[in-house]
Scaffold this motif. Structure first.
Motif, short mmCIF file in Angstrom:
data_model
loop_
_atom_site.label_atom_id
_atom_site.label_comp_id
_atom_site.label_asym_id
_atom_site.label_seq_id
_atom_site.Cartn_x
_atom_site.Cartn_y
_atom_site.Cartn_z
N LEU A 10 0.86 -1.19 0.00
CA LEU A 10 0.00 0.00 0.00
C LEU A 10 0.88 1.23 0.00
O LEU A 10 1.76 1.37 0.86
N LEU A 20 -1.56 6.21 10.56
CA LEU A 20 -1.75 4.77 10.76
C LEU A 20 -0.82 4.25 11.85
O LEU A 20 -1.24 3.46 12.71
N ALA A 35 -4.70 -2.11 8.56
CA ALA A 35 -4.92 -2.13 7.12
C ALA A 35 -5.74 -3.35 6.72
O ALA A 35 -6.68 -3.26 5.93
#
Length: 70
Positions: A10, A20, A35
């Motif tokens: 990603l 994140l 994720a």
């Protein structure tokens, strides 16, 4: 992850990656776990959406589908 899992890359912006990482740190998990959870949730919603559309089309075209099956 184990050897039988498929890899996925990603590409996140620096801000997304930092957010994140912060979320993972705050929740005691890993960025990969978040994720994966997000992907699974997206797939679940899409299955429901597509399944619902297919059911509506099947009902709408039931007479035609029945004739085609005869």
């Amino acid at each position: 992850m184990n050897d039988t899992d498929d890899d996925l890359v990603l590409r996140l912006s620096a801000a997304e990656a930092a957010e994140l990482a912060d979320l993972a740190d705050a929740s005691g998990s890993t960025p990969a776990e978040h994720a994966l959870a997000a992907v699974r949730e997206h797939l679940r919603r899409e299955r429901e959406r597509i399944g619902g559309a297919a059911e509506r089309l099947a009902r709408l075209h039931a007479p035609l589908l029945k004739r085609l099956g005869e």
